[in-house]
Structure formats: C-alpha cells, structure tokens
Design a protein around this motif. Structure first.
Motif, mmCIF file in Angstrom:
data_model
loop_
_atom_site.group_PDB
_atom_site.id
_atom_site.type_symbol
_atom_site.label_atom_id
_atom_site.label_comp_id
_atom_site.label_asym_id
_atom_site.label_seq_id
_atom_site.Cartn_x
_atom_site.Cartn_y
_atom_site.Cartn_z
ATOM 1 N N ARG A 1 1.264 6.737 -6.888
ATOM 2 C CA ARG A 1 0.207 7.709 -7.204
ATOM 3 C C ARG A 1 0.707 9.141 -7.024
ATOM 4 N N HIS A 2 1.468 9.374 -5.960
ATOM 5 C CA HIS A 2 2.013 10.710 -5.706
ATOM 6 C C HIS A 2 2.954 11.133 -6.842
ATOM 7 N N GLU B 1 10.232 -2.287 1.503
ATOM 8 C CA GLU B 1 9.538 -1.642 2.622
ATOM 9 C C GLU B 1 10.388 -1.565 3.886
ATOM 10 N N ALA C 1 0.834 -1.211 0.000
ATOM 11 C CA ALA C 1 0.000 0.000 0.000
ATOM 12 C C ALA C 1 0.869 1.261 0.000
ATOM 13 N N ALA C 2 1.979 1.238 0.740
ATOM 14 C CA ALA C 2 2.877 2.400 0.789
ATOM 15 C C ALA C 2 3.510 2.653 -0.583
ATOM 16 N N GLU D 1 2.191 1.763 -3.489
ATOM 17 C CA GLU D 1 1.103 2.259 -4.348
ATOM 18 C C GLU D 1 0.863 3.748 -4.107
ATOM 19 N N HIS D 2 0.886 4.152 -2.848
ATOM 20 C CA HIS D 2 0.675 5.557 -2.486
ATOM 21 C C HIS D 2 1.785 6.421 -3.091
ATOM 22 N N GLU D 3 3.038 5.965 -2.962
ATOM 23 C CA GLU D 3 4.156 6.723 -3.525
ATOM 24 C C GLU D 3 4.042 6.820 -5.047
#
Length: 157
Positions: free
Chosen positions: A19-20, A111, A12-13, A15-17
C-alpha cells in the motif's frame, strides 16, 4: 506456482508495504518526474533520470510484493501447538560454547528479520531445528563455523 508459508503478521507487513509503494511512493515519484520534465532538456536532466530510476525500482518492488502476497499461505501460529519445532515456532536456544541464550521465531522467507528474532524456514539454523524437541542438541554449520545449541523451549505464540 509454489506457495510461500507466512505468518499473519508477515502477510500484514507485506500488505502495508505494498500500500505504501502504491499510494505514497508512486504519486511522489510521478510528481518528481513531472517537476524534472518541466526543467527542459531530458537528455541532460539528472533529476529526471533519477526519478525514472526510482519509478522503475518502485514498480519492481510492487510486482514482487503482489507476487509474494498472491502465493502466500498464511498460517495462524496461535492455532499451532506441540513440543516439536516447526514453522511458526518460537524456539529458545542456548549456545553451548558461550552459554548465551537466543530466541528465534521460524517464519517465511519474506518476513525473516534476524535483528528482530525472526529467521527464515529455509535458513540453515531453522532447517536444523525443524523436528527437534526441548532438550535436543543441534549442530549448525554457519559462515562463521560450526555452532552447537541446546533447545531449551519450543512454543507457539
């Protein structure tokens, strides 16, 4: 294609990065390039060259993140159990020299974050811990010399 073991939180982290990088950084950098271009001569335009460099780094990071996510093998740590150290385990150790306690979760390489208690499955400490149980002694050679630990607890959370 080698898979990369990863916890759901690690996935999830990333994926978030991603998208950013795609939705925030990419448009911001394009705007910088557009503004710098409007200043005229590109050969001597430091802002333009800096923005192009940022664009190159951002696009490289996007490609790297997409590759890691495509190869991710997400492992649901909450479904793991047992008393043996393996991927996803949270291990409480005591340093036999200093009597200091350390708590580490063994996670995938992308991670890993030692400052937040997550070490890579490929790290020397994690490799030494895998297969051990509560009460085991572990010796690890680190850049600072050999360290001896006792495994106080193994849990999956």
């Amino acid at each position: 294609m080698d898979t990369i073991p990863m916890t759901a939180a690690g996935y999830a982290a990333l994926e978030h990065e991603l998208r950013h990088c795609q939705q925030v950084e990419r448009p911001r950098i394009i705007q910088q390039i557009t503004e710098a271009r409007s200043h005229g001569d590109l050969s001597e335009n430091a802002e333009y060259h800096a923005a192009k460099e940022s664009q190159s780094l951002n696009e490289g990071r996007i490609a790297e993140l997409e590759d890691k996510l495509a190869r991710a093998e997400v492992i649901d740590v909450s479904k793991l159990s047992g008393d043996t150290v393996k991927f996803g385990a949270t291990v409480t150790l005591i340093d036999e020299d200093t009597e200091k306690k350390h708590v580490w979760q063994i996670v995938g390489e992308p991670e890993a974050d030692a400052k937040n208690g997550r070490i890579s499955i490929t790290s020397p400490l994690a490799r030494a811990l895998v297969g051990k149980k509560k009460g085991s002694q572990v010796e690890v050679v680190t850049p600072g010399g050999a360290k001896a630990y006792e495994v106080l607890n193994v849990e999956f959370r």
